[in-house]
Each structure stands twice: as C-alpha cells, then as structure tokens.
Design an enzyme around this catalytic site. Structure first.
Site, mmCIF file in Angstrom:
data_model
loop_
_atom_site.group_PDB
_atom_site.id
_atom_site.type_symbol
_atom_site.label_atom_id
_atom_site.label_comp_id
_atom_site.label_asym_id
_atom_site.label_seq_id
_atom_site.Cartn_x
_atom_site.Cartn_y
_atom_site.Cartn_z
ATOM 1 N N ILE A 402 0.827 -1.203 0.000
ATOM 2 C CA ILE A 402 0.000 0.000 0.000
ATOM 3 C C ILE A 402 0.864 1.258 0.000
ATOM 4 C CG2 ILE A 402 -1.657 1.270 1.442
ATOM 5 C CD1 ILE A 402 -2.613 -1.657 2.317
ATOM 6 N N ASP A 403 1.985 1.204 0.706
ATOM 7 C CA ASP A 403 2.867 2.358 0.808
ATOM 8 C C ASP A 403 3.483 2.689 -0.547
ATOM 9 O OD1 ASP A 403 3.836 4.369 2.392
ATOM 10 O OD2 ASP A 403 5.411 3.194 3.331
ATOM 11 N N ASP A 404 4.062 1.682 -1.201
ATOM 12 C CA ASP A 404 4.622 1.916 -2.528
ATOM 13 C C ASP A 404 3.567 2.436 -3.487
ATOM 14 O OD1 ASP A 404 7.526 0.953 -3.429
ATOM 15 O OD2 ASP A 404 6.934 -0.195 -1.671
#
Length: 663
Positions: A402-404
């Site tokens: 999710i962060d990427d």
C-alpha cells in the site's frame, strides 16, 4: 489522545501565499537560500546521473551480517560453497566487527547476541580459527551473554541444521498449520506477509529436522558445553507467555502421535503453497529470508538443485549480492527499485525539474509497466477487489504494498507523460486498490487488511521481530496524501484516515514511525499529509508537532534519531544528525508553514554544509525500519532523495504548492 479534524484557531494558512513567502525568505536569509539553491542543483545532477537507462533508480539496501552468514550456511548445507564467495563474504563480515568483538544490527548500535553468533560461525566456515584474537573476543562475549542457549530461535534453527543444537529443544511448528481455516486463530494469514512466507517453508524444515555433518564443533559458544541447553523456567500458566509455552509442549507431544498420511499431505500442501508463490525471477516475496528457507524446504522434499524451481531460486539469491570495490561481498535482504524510483521522481519534480523532463518521463513509463494486474495473497481478505498496486521490488506480484502504491501515484501525478491516458488509468486502478485495502479502523497497513491478531507475536517460535502488519501512521499518511492528490480529500474514507491519524498523535506531539526511524519519520510523513488535505497550519495537532520537532533539533541544526528509540524512550528524537532524517523534519516543518522559521533555516544550512562535492551526502546511519528495533535498514538512496525533496520544497515551495492545487 483523540481529536477531530477541525482544530483550527481561524488563522490564515501561510501556504496560500507561498510565492510571496519565497521572495521574502530570499530577501531575509539570502546566504542560506543561495546555499540551498546551489546544493539543490548539485544534488539534482547527482541523482539524475544515478538513473538506470531503463528508467529506474536503486540504491544498495544494507542490513546486517546475518544475511551474509546465513548465505554461507545455506551454501554449506547444500554443498555448493566455493572459495571465491566464501572469501568475499568472510571479508565483509570481518569488516563489520566492532572493537569489542561483537556485531551489531545497525551502524553504531550495541553488540547483538544472535548476530554475533551467526557472524562467528560464518567466519569459522571461512577459515578463521577460534583462537584468532578477533574470534576469541567474539566467543568470550557470546559466553558472557548466555551462549547459544540465549540466542533467538532462527539462529538455533541454523545451528540445528548441522547438529550444533538439538531440534527437540526448538519450538515446534507443524506443517498442518496450512490447513487451519482462515478464521481460525494462528492460521497462516494471521501472520504478516513476510512472516507467512518464512513460516510455511520452516514448517517443512521443522517437520523433517535435517542434520548435515558439522565441519567443526562449537563448544566455545556454550557457557557449559556439557549442558548446552539448560532448562528454562516456564511462565505462569495464567499468563499469555505461559499459555503459549504449554501450547508448544502440546505440539511437541503431537509430533510423536501425528497421523502420518496427514503429515505427508501437509508437507505436500506446504510445498505447493511455496511453489505457487515463486516469482518470475525465481525469488519468493522479493526478500532473502523466505527465499533461503524455501530453497531448503523444497530440497528436503526431494527437489534436486538442478530442478528449475531450485535453480531459479538459487540464481535469484545470487542477485542479492553486492560486490564491493575492496573485493568483499554484501548480501542485500531485499531490493527496492520501485520505492527508490517513485521517491526519486517526487524529489526531482519538487526540486524544479520540468514535469516533462526525459528522465521523469522514462521513470513514469517504467513504473506504469511495473503495476501488478493479478491478485495476490492480499485477496484472501479482499476477494472481490481488483488489483492495481505496486510492489517494492523488481518482482513480487504476490505482495504489492500500500505504501509503494501511494507514493507511486504521487510520483505519477507530478510528471507530464505523453501517454496521459495510460498513466491516468494506472492511477485510477491504484487508487481503487488502495481504498479497498483500508482497514476497519480507517487506517492502512503495509500489505494486508486488518492483520492485527494478538496471537502470532506470542508464539515461542516468533522471537525474530514483528510478525503482524497492523495499520501505521506513516503508511496511512502517505495514502491520505495520495488521496488528496487525486481530489479525494473530502471523501469519507479519506476523512476516516485523517481522524485516525489525529488520534494517533503521541502525547509529545510526534507520530510513531513504523517503516522509518522513528518519530522523526512518522511526523515527517504525517504533517505533509495533513497539509495536503487542508488541515490548517494553526491546528493544535500541527502546532504540537512543530514544537516537538523544534525541540528535537540538534545543536548543529540537523535532526537525528537513533534506532534505540524503539526500545528506550530516552532515545526518542535523539541521535546524530543524518541527511535523511534532517530532510524528513524539514518536509514536516515546511508543510506546517514554517518556511521562515529559524529551525528550517538551520536545517537547510546543515544540509547545504554537509553536502559532499559530488552533490551527495554521507550517511552511515540506519534510518529505515524492517521490524522496529529487531531489523534495521540503511537505504543508500535515502541520503539523496529526501534531501533533494526537502531542499526543493524550500527553494521551489511555490511550485510544490501550485502542483498540489492543480491536483
């Protein structure tokens, strides 16, 4: 602490006059501003020169010598060691030894028992004698800390592979765990993806208990060689630790009476689970530990080293090797091209590189090609959600994160690509996927949804670091910032994320950093997100965070936070100044409207003064986090991308603000 999104005092938002502020700042602090401009120009040139012809960036990912030690142990176990590799690995491990004979898990950190044991054994494999001065110092320290018996489970598993430890003295991990229903406690999907990928192959190893001939004894690493595994007192039965210790005893008893057909079926199911998750490049999850244990497990199940699955797996492990100029060889735990590329793109755009610059256009083209269009393990919790995320690595389709995905979208939104329709479609799919991965509390984790079971971390087997993936402030902040960039700042799902962030603020005014060190990273992530969604700079939460950052600034003008802050509150906000952490603090303060503040001026001056002649920064300190305290990372590109971002937003603040307003 709890709060709502309306904490404004009614004061005007300083960001509304960004361009005039820049002019005023240039007039009031001309020397600092001029130095920042020069530093930005040099840093941009250096960063552009590091781009791969295909469009991506990737810095070395440095962790600790257990990666190198376990690589040698794997080669010894499989019988594929060679003199060149052994010599190069030994040279690197030797170079990382501290003056007291120990090895640490991060630069400047204290000696760590399990790391020191594994490094010592690896050097024995490389030919170092136990009575060599550096080896004798290490073994004496190990004995003083309780010897092998006091080390973590993973270290003792590696030693058990050669008979240096008894399998029966290790926690039991039956392969039948693969059959536990997804709603049953301790099923494999209760574990974070990195733990899940490691535990499944280790169930095979634990079940088969292989032992290869030991090339030498390790008596010098026991406090009492005649009694290497002294009994440990059990915790009270009414405690969680006591309950899980007794569960482990029950599993040891189960091993003696297991139904053999069931055990054979479970081993086959585990093998199938492992093989189905092998990536196109031969690796598993894009990270070294699951790949190592998967190779061992499949080999134990009869796959020979020439089998395509194992051959590809071993070749993928070779790609984790970084051969250094001095001839030594360092093993990366992982590779981070998608993460590095999106951060580099954001940095260059914020530093004034034109939105249609060929380097940025090429980076966007590469990132769009990397978008994952098939379901992975995340779909166990979200079976109806269409894919659309990005992974951290070159190949890791099973585990986009999710962060990427949030940061890639932020990067795509900063570039003017000739195929705008294709980029817009990638953004739409990514936003839909990230929204679908929101946890029930309104926040976002890194890989999974609602991966918050309290039980996995209690298992005696799981003493190697965090094994679940709960939502975190830094990831949630990046998603919120992304949602604002695509015009969804008023969406109810975004507002839930904002309210969760405000409620997560610590009493000291900072936010905890799960994936970066530590409160400087968390706060450096959250304040730009709050600014992006329109939280006024006069909001109480913003003011408290600014006060904390100002109080944490070092006398030299920079910011630093030691990894010991995860274990010891005395270290919170304290540490030697580093380029990446100074940049995070500046990004937060600039987002909070502090462009003209003394803290910003001093921080910018520190970055300008510490820049190297080639436009880069030196940063031996580890500012990335794998598992808080237990596994730390030095991303070698952090020292470049984040200073470029911070300096760019300082020098070109009007461009950054305008870009947000256009979004």
């Amino acid at each position: 602490m709890t709060a709502t999104t309306d904490g404004s005092t009614g004061a005007a938002d300083p960001r509304a006059a960004a361009a005039s502020e820049r002019i005023a700042l240039n007039r009031e602090t001309p020397q600092v501003f001029a130095a920042a401009e020069r530093a930005t120009t040099r840093a941009v040139e250096h960063l552009l020169a590091q781009q791969d012809p295909q469009g991506w960036w990737k810095g070395d990912l440095e962790t600790n010598v257990t990666m190198d030690a376990e690589d040698l142990l794997l080669r010894q176990f499989l019988g594929i060691q060679d003199e060149k590799t052994t010599k190069a690995a030994g040279a690197f491990i030797r170079s990382q030894q501290r003056s007291d004979g120990t090895w640490a898990t991060f630069y400047g950190g204290p000696g760590e028992l399990s790391t020191t044991i594994e490094a010592y054994v690896a050097l024995r494999l490389a030919g170092d004698a136990p009575d060599d001065a550096h080896m004798a110092a290490a073994s004496a320290w190990i004995r003083g800390k309780g010897g092998i018996a006091a080390s973590r489970v993973f270290t003792r598993i590696w030693l058990a592979l050669f008979g240096w430890w008894k399998w029966e003295d290790l926690p039991e991990l039956p392969p039948e765990i693969v059959y536990l229903p997804k709603r049953f406690p301790l099923n494999i999907y209760d574990f974070g993806c990195w733990a899940r990928q490691t535990i499944v192959p280790l169930t095979v190893v634990s079940a088969l208990r292989p032992v290869r001939p030991a090339p030498f004894p390790l008596d010098e690493l026991h406090t009492d060689p005649l009694r290497p595994s002294p009994p440990r007192p059990m915790a009270p039965a009414a405690s969680w630790d006591g309950a899980f210790q007794r569960l482990d005893k029950a599993l040891h008893a189960y091993r003696k009476f297991t139904v053999r057909p069931l055990r054979r079926a479970a081993l086959k199911s585990a093998a199938r689970w492992i093989i189905e998750r092998q990536e196109n490049d031969g690796c598993w999850g894009g990270i070294q530990p699951p790949a190592v244990y998967s190779v061992i497990a499949l080999h134990l199940l009869g796959y020979d080293l020439d089998h395509p699955v194992l051959r590809a797996g071993l070749e993928s492990l070779d790609r984790f090797a970084v051969w250094r100029e001095d001839g030594s060889r360092m093993i990366e735990a992982c590779q981070s091209p998608v993460w590095d590329t999106c951060l580099a793109t954001i940095a260059l755009a914020d530093a004034g590189v034109p939105a249609d610059h060929p380097a940025l256009v090429k980076a966007v083209g590469w990132m769009v090609d990397e978008q994952i269009d098939r379901p992975g393990d995340w779909s166990v919790k979200r079976p109806g959600l269409a894919p659309g995320g990005w992974a951290f690595e070159f190949h890791n389709d099973n585990y986009p994160d999710i962060d990427d995905t949030a940061e890639v979208v932020l990067a795509l939104k900063r570039v003017r690509h000739p195929d705008a329709e294709r980029v817009d479609d990638a953004v739409r799919r990514a936003v839909r996927w990230n929204l679908g991965m929101q946890s029930k509390n309104g926040a976002w984790a890194a890989f999974d949804v609602d991966n918050t079971s309290p039980f996995p971390n209690r298992l005696p087997f799981c003493d190697f670091g965090e094994v679940i993936d709960p939502p975190s402030s830094d990831v949630t902040a990046h998603v919120v910032e992304m949602l604002a960039a695509v015009g969804l700042q008023h969406d109810p799902r975004t507002r839930r994320g904002i309210e969760w962030l405000l409620a997560e603020q610590e009493e000291n005014g900072a936010w905890f950093g799960r994936w970066g060190v530590n409160y400087v990273y968390g706060t450096g992530s959250v304040l730009p997100a709050l600014a992006a969604v329109g939280i006024p700079t006069s909001h109480r939460a913003v003011r408290r965070a600014v006060a904390w950052l100002e109080g944490a600034q070092n006398d030299d003008g920079g910011w630093g936070e030691d990894l010991r802050s995860y274990a010891d509150p005395e270290w919170v906000g304290r540490g030697v100044s580093s380029a990446s952490q100074t940049a995070w603090a500046l990004m937060a303060l600039l987002a909070a409207g502090e462009r003209e503040g003394k803290a910003v001026e001093r921080g910018v001056a520190w970055l300008a003064e510490t820049q190297l002649p080639d436009g880069s920064w030196d940063e031996p300190y580890f500012t990335g986090t794998g598992f808080p305290w237990d596994f730390s990372i030095n991303y070698h590109l952090y020292r470049q991308v984040f200073p470029v971002t911070a300096l760019g937003r300082y020098v070109h603040g009007d461009l950054f603000t305008a870009g947000r307003q256009e979004s």
